[in-house]
Design a protein around this motif. Structure first.
Motif, PDB file in Angstrom:
ATOM      1  N   ASP A   1       0.736  -0.969   0.005  1.00 21.05           N
ATOM      2  CA  ASP A   1       0.138   0.488  -0.290  1.00 21.05           C
ATOM      3  C   ASP A   1       1.125   1.184  -0.099  1.00 21.05           C
ATOM      4  OD1 ASP A   1      -2.158  -1.410  -0.216  1.00 21.05           O
ATOM      5  OD2 ASP A   1      -2.750  -1.362   2.587  1.00 21.05           O
ATOM      6  N   LEU A   2       2.149   0.837   0.709  1.00 22.71           N
ATOM      7  CA  LEU A   2       2.377   2.197   0.980  1.00 22.71           C
ATOM      8  C   LEU A   2       3.316   2.843  -0.850  1.00 22.71           C
ATOM      9  CD1 LEU A   2       5.035   1.676   3.762  1.00 22.71           C
ATOM     10  CD2 LEU A   2       2.935   3.496   3.931  1.00 22.71           C
ATOM     11  N   LEU A   3       3.259   1.589  -1.082  1.00 18.43           N
ATOM     12  CA  LEU A   3       4.287   2.101  -2.431  1.00 18.43           C
ATOM     13  C   LEU A   3       3.188   2.489  -3.483  1.00 18.43           C
ATOM     14  CD1 LEU A   3       6.494  -0.608  -2.326  1.00 18.43           C
ATOM     15  CD2 LEU A   3       7.218   0.811  -3.816  1.00 18.43           C
ATOM     16  N   ALA A   4       1.708   1.915  -3.532  1.00 16.78           N
ATOM     17  CA  ALA A   4       0.362   2.238  -4.401  1.00 16.78           C
ATOM     18  C   ALA A   4       0.306   3.429  -4.823  1.00 16.78           C
ATOM     19  CB  ALA A   4      -0.183   1.250  -4.240  1.00 16.78           C
ATOM     20  N   THR A   5       0.323   3.836  -3.595  1.00 17.19           N
ATOM     21  CA  THR A   5       0.110   5.172  -2.198  1.00 17.19           C
ATOM     22  C   THR A   5       0.715   6.377  -2.951  1.00 17.19           C
ATOM     23  OG1 THR A   5       0.467   4.901  -0.366  1.00 17.19           O
ATOM     24  CG2 THR A   5      -1.828   4.253  -0.613  1.00 17.19           C
ATOM     25  N   GLY A   6       2.402   6.288  -3.357  1.00 13.51           N
ATOM     26  CA  GLY A   6       3.394   6.588  -3.423  1.00 13.51           C
ATOM     27  C   GLY A   6       4.135   7.580  -2.323  1.00 13.51           C
ATOM     28  N   ARG A   7       3.624   7.016  -0.872  1.00 16.97           N
ATOM     29  CA  ARG A   7       4.122   6.806  -0.158  1.00 16.97           C
ATOM     30  C   ARG A   7       5.609   6.878  -0.290  1.00 16.97           C
ATOM     31  NH1 ARG A   7       0.884   6.018   4.702  1.00 16.97           N
ATOM     32  NH2 ARG A   7       2.225   6.786   5.934  1.00 16.97           N
ATOM     33  N   GLU A   8       5.536   5.184  -0.729  1.00 19.31           N
ATOM     34  CA  GLU A   8       7.144   5.018  -0.916  1.00 19.31           C
ATOM     35  C   GLU A   8       7.263   4.726  -2.189  1.00 19.31           C
ATOM     36  OE1 GLU A   8      10.585   4.163  -0.642  1.00 19.31           O
ATOM     37  OE2 GLU A   8       9.346   3.763   1.655  1.00 19.31           O
ATOM     38  N   THR A   9       9.532   3.946  -2.849  1.00 18.17           N
ATOM     39  CA  THR A   9       9.083   4.672  -4.032  1.00 18.17           C
ATOM     40  C   THR A   9      10.372   3.671  -3.913  1.00 18.17           C
ATOM     41  OG1 THR A   9      10.806   6.681  -3.810  1.00 18.17           O
ATOM     42  CG2 THR A   9       8.847   6.584  -4.464  1.00 18.17           C
ATOM     43  N   GLY A  10      10.706   2.767  -2.487  1.00 21.24           N
ATOM     44  CA  GLY A  10      11.926   1.692  -2.953  1.00 21.24           C
ATOM     45  C   GLY A  10      12.032   1.197  -1.605  1.00 21.24           C
ATOM     46  N   ALA A  11      11.893   0.411  -1.693  1.00 22.82           N
ATOM     47  CA  ALA A  11      12.282  -0.010  -0.047  1.00 22.82           C
ATOM     48  C   ALA A  11      12.617  -1.407   0.099  1.00 22.82           C
ATOM     49  CB  ALA A  11      11.201   0.006   0.966  1.00 22.82           C
ATOM     50  N   GLY A  12      13.588  -2.100   1.263  1.00 26.82           N
ATOM     51  CA  GLY A  12      13.455  -3.985   1.970  1.00 26.82           C
ATOM     52  C   GLY A  12      12.300  -3.631   2.840  1.00 26.82           C
ATOM     53  N   LEU A  13      12.165  -4.781   3.355  1.00 24.47           N
ATOM     54  CA  LEU A  13      11.607  -5.001   4.589  1.00 24.47           C
ATOM     55  C   LEU A  13      11.879  -5.844   5.280  1.00 24.47           C
ATOM     56  CD1 LEU A  13       9.509  -4.051   7.384  1.00 24.47           C
ATOM     57  CD2 LEU A  13       7.377  -4.756   5.477  1.00 24.47           C
ATOM     58  N   GLY A  44      10.152 -11.307  20.705  1.00 26.23           N
ATOM     59  CA  GLY A  44      10.938 -12.224  20.338  1.00 26.23           C
ATOM     60  C   GLY A  44      11.032 -12.199  18.670  1.00 26.23           C
ATOM     61  N   TYR A  45      11.086 -10.416  18.073  1.00 25.08           N
ATOM     62  CA  TYR A  45      10.878  -9.739  16.396  1.00 25.08           C
ATOM     63  C   TYR A  45      12.055  -9.766  16.632  1.00 25.08           C
ATOM     64  CZ  TYR A  45       8.519  -5.773  16.136  1.00 25.08           C
ATOM     65  OH  TYR A  45       7.978  -4.356  16.418  1.00 25.08           O
ATOM     66  N   THR A  46      12.901  -9.494  15.303  1.00 25.08           N
ATOM     67  CA  THR A  46      13.733  -8.591  14.834  1.00 25.08           C
ATOM     68  C   THR A  46      12.862  -7.598  13.350  1.00 25.08           C
ATOM     69  OG1 THR A  46      15.064  -9.731  13.142  1.00 25.08           O
ATOM     70  CG2 THR A  46      15.952  -9.703  15.637  1.00 25.08           C
ATOM     71  N   PHE A  47      13.401  -6.140  13.250  1.00 28.31           N
ATOM     72  CA  PHE A  47      12.505  -5.872  12.062  1.00 28.31           C
ATOM     73  C   PHE A  47      13.471  -4.933  11.633  1.00 28.31           C
ATOM     74  CE2 PHE A  47      11.183  -2.096  10.582  1.00 28.31           C
ATOM     75  CZ  PHE A  47       9.640  -2.280   9.930  1.00 28.31           C
ATOM     76  N   ALA A  48      13.832  -4.776  10.191  1.00 27.20           N
ATOM     77  CA  ALA A  48      14.653  -3.783   9.506  1.00 27.20           C
ATOM     78  C   ALA A  48      13.911  -3.250   8.283  1.00 27.20           C
ATOM     79  CB  ALA A  48      15.680  -4.359   8.920  1.00 27.20           C
ATOM     80  N   TYR A  49      14.050  -2.380   7.888  1.00 24.94           N
ATOM     81  CA  TYR A  49      13.221  -1.208   6.938  1.00 24.94           C
ATOM     82  C   TYR A  49      14.189   0.039   5.994  1.00 24.94           C
ATOM     83  CZ  TYR A  49       9.648   1.148   4.669  1.00 24.94           C
ATOM     84  OH  TYR A  49       8.361   2.142   3.144  1.00 24.94           O
ATOM     85  N   ALA A  50      14.268  -0.677   4.920  1.00 26.55           N
ATOM     86  CA  ALA A  50      15.667   0.763   3.984  1.00 26.55           C
ATOM     87  C   ALA A  50      14.980   0.817   3.443  1.00 26.55           C
ATOM     88  CB  ALA A  50      16.713  -0.582   3.643  1.00 26.55           C
ATOM     89  N   THR A  51      15.387   2.694   3.396  1.00 27.47           N
ATOM     90  CA  THR A  51      14.552   2.674   2.058  1.00 27.47           C
ATOM     91  C   THR A  51      14.777   4.253   1.526  1.00 27.47           C
ATOM     92  OG1 THR A  51      12.629   4.253   2.047  1.00 27.47           O
ATOM     93  CG2 THR A  51      13.140   4.626   3.912  1.00 27.47           C
ATOM     94  N   SER A  52      14.973   3.953   0.048  1.00 26.74           N
ATOM     95  CA  SER A  52      15.596   5.579  -0.341  1.00 26.74           C
ATOM     96  C   SER A  52      15.239   6.439  -0.528  1.00 26.74           C
ATOM     97  CB  SER A  52      15.837   4.170  -2.473  1.00 26.74           C
ATOM     98  OG  SER A  52      14.251   4.317  -2.813  1.00 26.74           O
ATOM     99  N   ARG A  53      13.724   7.303  -0.380  1.00 25.41           N
ATOM    100  CA  ARG A  53      12.877   7.775  -0.132  1.00 25.41           C
ATOM    101  C   ARG A  53      13.289   9.116   1.543  1.00 25.41           C
ATOM    102  NH1 ARG A  53       7.676   9.840   0.629  1.00 25.41           N
ATOM    103  NH2 ARG A  53       6.716  11.314  -0.633  1.00 25.41           N
ATOM    104  N   LEU A  54      13.415   9.160   1.236  1.00 27.47           N
ATOM    105  CA  LEU A  54      14.404   9.892   2.112  1.00 27.47           C
ATOM    106  C   LEU A  54      12.631  11.344   2.523  1.00 27.47           C
ATOM    107  CD1 LEU A  54      17.161  11.696   1.717  1.00 27.47           C
ATOM    108  CD2 LEU A  54      17.120   9.904   2.861  1.00 27.47           C
ATOM    109  N   ALA A  55      12.151  10.653   3.836  1.00 24.32           N
ATOM    110  CA  ALA A  55      11.086  11.042   4.471  1.00 24.32           C
ATOM    111  C   ALA A  55      11.098  10.977   5.590  1.00 24.32           C
ATOM    112  CB  ALA A  55       9.476  10.605   3.899  1.00 24.32           C
ATOM    113  N   GLY A  56       9.732  10.638   6.669  1.00 22.05           N
ATOM    114  CA  GLY A  56       9.411  10.703   7.711  1.00 22.05           C
ATOM    115  C   GLY A  56       9.276   9.086   7.714  1.00 22.05           C
TER     116      GLY A  56
END
Length: 349
Positions: free
Chosen positions: A14-26, A322-334
């Motif tokens: 959804d983040l990509l579909a709405t344009g809030r994200e343009t490229g990322a890994g999760l 009990g989890y680890t989380f990583a989000y790496a984005t190329s779109r510099l925002a909040g």
């Protein structure tokens, strides 16, 4: 992907579909295994690297902490013990916990200075603390990597990027690094601004401590610099780690398992416990808010520990859930993108 975590995938798309994200890994690892592992965006592949800013601070800290674990560095020794000529009366622990009082390089330098490790370290060695060391914290936004990385180099002999590759990233098979080769630079996603005035807003008031801390050397918020071979090929360990989300999530999985990943022990359980314990809890003069600093990470009230980067990337471990989380984005925002993903993830758990 586990069906239980499908809502996380849907939120990501959804983040990509709405344009809030343009490229990322999760990537999310739960009970030690990957349950979400996604990349999306034009040209993005599972091995696409992206600059993650301060998400790299715990990584450079772990290089020095490995030397602490091996008995080669004492957390409470003065920095000058290992770095002769270092003027400020600060300890290794104060450097690691952002309380050393050296949050800004003292001499204004141009963007090209990021390639001159010796120059920037000499600037820091001659600097006077901006407050009594240990009394208060201020995120050592740009300086952290040089303070920590030069300690690694002085004690071990290797530049911190090579130390990371040989001692941590290699043994734990983590796709991340400083000072990328030409081949690895070709895997990098270009950063872009979410809003045209992003860099000005991040810098804050001209002349403020924050502006001095993240605006010198120049160019650290400038796309022409950030997407250049100069930036990607040199070591600015506080802010220019290039990584995949899966590499970051694996790193935290190893820490969450008390120093062992896939049967490879790199850290003692005692070191991990000390590294993730709150060393300072109070106002942070650079972040302008309360912060709980461990030895290289921020610890949140819910017990999770890790680090977010300016621009929206983030990585951490949540021992309680009990989890680890990583989000790496190329779109510099909040960080609102990460906040929404985490809310959905917690509902799945």
């Amino acid at each position: 992907m586990h069906a239980r975590f499908a809502p996380v995938r849907d939120c990501f798309h959804d983040l990509l579909a709405t344009g809030r994200e343009t490229g990322a890994g999760l990537t999310v690892r739960y009970d030690g295994a990957p349950v979400v592992d996604l990349v999306a965006g034009p040209g993005w592949r599972p091995d696409t690297l992206v600059g993650v800013y301060s998400v790299g601070k715990p990584v450079v800290a772990l290089c020095l902490l490995m030397l602490v674990d091996r008995g080669r560095v004492d957390l409470d020794a003065p920095v000058a013990t290992y770095w002769p000529g270092f003027r400020a009366p600060v300890t290794v622990r104060q450097v690691l916990s952002h309380t050393a009082g050296l949050p800004a390089f003292p001499v204004p330098r141009p963007a090209e200075a990021v390639a001159d490790w010796s120059l920037l370290c000499a600037d820091l060695a001659a600097a006077e603390p901006e407050w009594e060391p240990g009394s208060v914290a201020g995120e050592h936004a740009w300086t952290y990597g040089h303070l920590v990385g030069e300690l690694v180099r002085r004690v071990d002999g290797r530049p911190v990027g090579r130390f990371l590759a040989e001692e941590i990233a290699g043994p734990w098979r983590l796709d991340l690094g400083y000072g990328l080769s030409a081949a690895d630079q070709r895997r990098c996603a270009d950063l872009s601004y979410g809003e045209p005035d992003w860099s000005q807003r991040m810098l804050g008031e001209p002349g403020s401590l924050r502006a001095r801390a993240i605006g010198n050397p120049a160019g650290g918020l400038d796309l022409a610099v950030l997407n250049s071979p100069l930036w990607r090929g040199t070591e600015v360990p506080a802010v220019n780690l290039h990584a995949t989300a899966s590499g970051l999530a694996r790193l935290y999985a190893g820490l969450l398992a008390r120093g062992t990943l896939d049967g490879v022990r790199l850290f003692s359980p005692e070191l991990v416990a000390e590294a993730t314990r709150v060393q300072y809890d109070g106002p942070d003069l650079v972040l302008d808010r309360q912060a709980g600093w461990t030895l290289g990470m921020q610890r949140e009230p819910d017990g999770s520990w890790g680090m977010g980067g300016i621009g929206g990337s983030s990585a951490w471990a949540d021992p309680e859930r009990g989890y680890t989380f990583a989000y790496a984005t190329s779109r510099l925002a909040g960080h609102d993108r990460v906040d929404e993903l985490v809310e959905v993830l917690h509902s799945c758990l």
